[in-house]
Design a protein around this motif. Sequence first.
Motif, PDB file in Angstrom:
ATOM      1  N   ILE B  42       0.839  -1.208   0.000  1.00  0.00           N
ATOM      2  CA  ILE B  42       0.000   0.000   0.000  1.00  0.00           C
ATOM      3  C   ILE B  42       0.877   1.263   0.000  1.00  0.00           C
ATOM      4  CG2 ILE B  42      -1.768   1.292   1.272  1.00  0.00           C
ATOM      5  CD1 ILE B  42      -2.816  -1.286   0.010  1.00  0.00           C
ATOM      6  N   LEU B  45       2.194   1.722  -3.492  1.00  0.00           N
ATOM      7  CA  LEU B  45       1.180   2.229  -4.427  1.00  0.00           C
ATOM      8  C   LEU B  45       0.948   3.734  -4.211  1.00  0.00           C
ATOM      9  CD1 LEU B  45      -1.469  -0.658  -4.468  1.00  0.00           C
ATOM     10  CD2 LEU B  45       0.256  -0.122  -6.177  1.00  0.00           C
ATOM     11  N   ASN B  46       0.913   4.135  -2.947  1.00  0.00           N
ATOM     12  CA  ASN B  46       0.717   5.562  -2.662  1.00  0.00           C
ATOM     13  C   ASN B  46       1.938   6.385  -3.076  1.00  0.00           C
ATOM     14  OD1 ASN B  46      -1.857   5.086  -1.723  1.00  0.00           O
ATOM     15  ND2 ASN B  46      -1.217   4.866   0.406  1.00  0.00           N
ATOM     16  N   MET B  49       1.756   7.158  -6.718  1.00  0.00           N
ATOM     17  CA  MET B  49       0.869   8.292  -7.039  1.00  0.00           C
ATOM     18  C   MET B  49       1.597   9.621  -6.822  1.00  0.00           C
ATOM     19  SD  MET B  49      -2.651   6.885  -5.385  1.00  0.00           S
ATOM     20  CE  MET B  49      -4.017   7.527  -6.293  1.00  0.00           C
ATOM     21  N   GLU B  52       4.011  10.129  -9.672  1.00  0.00           N
ATOM     22  CA  GLU B  52       3.302  10.552 -10.887  1.00  0.00           C
ATOM     23  C   GLU B  52       3.061  12.063 -10.862  1.00  0.00           C
ATOM     24  OE1 GLU B  52       0.593   6.863 -12.460  1.00  0.00           O
ATOM     25  OE2 GLU B  52      -0.121   7.848 -10.659  1.00  0.00           O
ATOM     26  N   ASP B  53       2.653  12.553  -9.688  1.00  0.00           N
ATOM     27  CA  ASP B  53       2.360  13.989  -9.579  1.00  0.00           C
ATOM     28  C   ASP B  53       3.640  14.821  -9.617  1.00  0.00           C
ATOM     29  OD1 ASP B  53      -0.276  13.365  -9.447  1.00  0.00           O
ATOM     30  OD2 ASP B  53      -0.435  13.518  -7.269  1.00  0.00           O
ATOM     31  N   ASP B  56       4.886  14.481 -13.253  1.00  0.00           N
ATOM     32  CA  ASP B  56       3.834  14.627 -14.261  1.00  0.00           C
ATOM     33  C   ASP B  56       3.902  13.499 -15.295  1.00  0.00           C
ATOM     34  OD1 ASP B  56       1.619  15.806 -15.369  1.00  0.00           O
ATOM     35  OD2 ASP B  56       2.770  17.106 -16.701  1.00  0.00           O
ATOM     36  N   SER B  58       2.681   9.070 -16.030  1.00  0.00           N
ATOM     37  CA  SER B  58       1.842   7.944 -15.626  1.00  0.00           C
ATOM     38  C   SER B  58       2.741   6.741 -15.383  1.00  0.00           C
ATOM     39  CB  SER B  58       0.845   7.596 -16.740  1.00  0.00           C
ATOM     40  OG  SER B  58      -0.053   8.649 -16.935  1.00  0.00           O
ATOM     41  N   VAL B  59       2.663   6.184 -14.179  1.00  0.00           N
ATOM     42  CA  VAL B  59       3.455   4.990 -13.858  1.00  0.00           C
ATOM     43  C   VAL B  59       2.484   3.834 -13.616  1.00  0.00           C
ATOM     44  CG1 VAL B  59       5.174   3.966 -12.321  1.00  0.00           C
ATOM     45  CG2 VAL B  59       5.211   6.438 -12.758  1.00  0.00           C
ATOM     46  N   PRO B  60       2.303   2.962 -14.601  1.00  0.00           N
ATOM     47  CA  PRO B  60       1.379   1.832 -14.399  1.00  0.00           C
ATOM     48  C   PRO B  60       1.871   0.940 -13.261  1.00  0.00           C
ATOM     49  CG  PRO B  60       2.068   2.015 -16.702  1.00  0.00           C
ATOM     50  CD  PRO B  60       2.953   2.909 -15.910  1.00  0.00           C
ATOM     51  N   ILE B  61       0.963   0.571 -12.350  1.00  0.00           N
ATOM     52  CA  ILE B  61       1.431  -0.202 -11.197  1.00  0.00           C
ATOM     53  C   ILE B  61       1.862  -1.619 -11.596  1.00  0.00           C
ATOM     54  CG2 ILE B  61       0.200   1.149  -9.480  1.00  0.00           C
ATOM     55  CD1 ILE B  61      -1.910  -0.963  -9.319  1.00  0.00           C
ATOM     56  N   ASN B  62       1.399  -2.073 -12.752  1.00  0.00           N
ATOM     57  CA  ASN B  62       1.867  -3.402 -13.176  1.00  0.00           C
ATOM     58  C   ASN B  62       3.337  -3.374 -13.602  1.00  0.00           C
ATOM     59  OD1 ASN B  62       0.247  -1.849 -14.921  1.00  0.00           O
ATOM     60  ND2 ASN B  62       0.349  -3.393 -16.510  1.00  0.00           N
TER      61      ASN B  62
END
Lengths: 395, 84
Positions: B42, B45-46, B49, B52-53, B56, B58-62
């Motif tokens: 967890i 995953l956080n 995020m 990503e911010d 700027d 997108s990082v796919p979690i897979n």
Amino acid sequence: MNLLEKLDAAAAARKALLPNGVGAFGIPIEEVYSATEARIGHRRVLLLGTNNYLGLTFAPECLEAAHEAIDEEGTGTTGSRMANGSYFGHRALEKEFADFYQCSSGMVFTTGYQANLGTISGLVGRGDTVLIDGDSHASIYDGCILSGADIIRFKHNDMVDMEKRLCRLGERTQTTLIIAEGIYSMLGDQAPLAEIVKLKNKYNCTLLLDEAHSLGVLGETGQGLVEKTGLLKEVDFITGTFSKSLCSIGGFCVSNHSQLEQLRYVSHPYIFTASPSPATIASTRAALKLLSGGTELRDQLWKNSNQLYTKLEETGYTLGPEPGPVIAAIVDNPQQALALWQGLLDHDIYVNLILPPAAPEGKSLVRCSVNAAHTIEQMDYVGSIFAKLKQEIFK
Amino acid sequence: MTASNYDEIMQLLCDRLGSLTASDIQITPESNLIGQLSIDSIKLLNLIMEIEDTFDISVPINALADVQTVRDLVDLIYKIKSSS
């Protein structure tokens, strides 16, 4: 570390969270007396940790339908839907779900978990994107992983955050599946569907809504959040489960997109498993009729839910953001949560204990699930025990 | 993207991981995120995020399936940032 030692390490971590062999997870229920009572150990307990929202587990119509199906069709289909496992009942239930949601197509899966796995992995694949709420159920995460699509999370129910991530995807939004849930299982809050639909249309995405916890709970006829918000036609795919309000086991997907039918030929979780037993299908069909046939059960469910939510809020518990059948007391640490859970059980009340990392934001949850068969007196009793334990544990 | 960008990403990530782990743990590029830094699923995953911010992107979690160390994560971010 070999494979078995890894499991030992995980077991040690679990024991550290739950000392003295406390069996909060997978607690044995010895006998079930009704939709609200059972025996755990030597105690007759009030069941406040089931997903039996409408209290239909012993509905005479469902019992009779299941008995008849066993007598007439046997205990199991012994085959998959692709082979010998598509009986009249399976097809009839698919039609009934499609009609219930005013959709052209419906599919039945063997479990609710597989409904999400099968639908998501059938709809998207490598090169596509799924945009999911951070608090999504494991079946959604697993379906996304199985699909091979790129998985992007947005902050739970945060539409500013969701749009920010949509913006970054650029043209890829056209092959993006947004996934949300009618009611989220951890805190019992609802998705902001109107705003999600707005963004879905703005960015030309596809939208899947999982109504697992909201079917039978929200909307005049119990369709779920789509009905409560009047947005049924805006959602591309709706999934759900039979194992909550419908009191059996299985799952479904409905849609007005004719392409849903193609999933029968590409979705492994649909193809490579035995179909639901005749008794399961028959009791689900009977339960769906009861669910959609009137508002009495839903009214009682909400009366009970509002009563308990208000009582716990007045007592000073921190709860999920809105009242509903899922009422989670949010607790700072696992020790307090365990003490509360055990204290409730000592007073003959069974609820769910949820510890990190399963609970959001590092907190722990003591989660109640209210049902329509609970009485006002039972809700009063639960409220009074929560109040008593608040004084004892959170001094 | 340049080498200095790579170093900046490394520094930024080490600083952030420092606030998520016990103060006595030394963070190096070879630190294992789960085994040594105790970053559970967890938290990771956080953290993604936040990344990503910050960048700027997108990082796919897979894509995290191949990430074990701090350096693996920096490599992934650098690769995505370079191609965006």
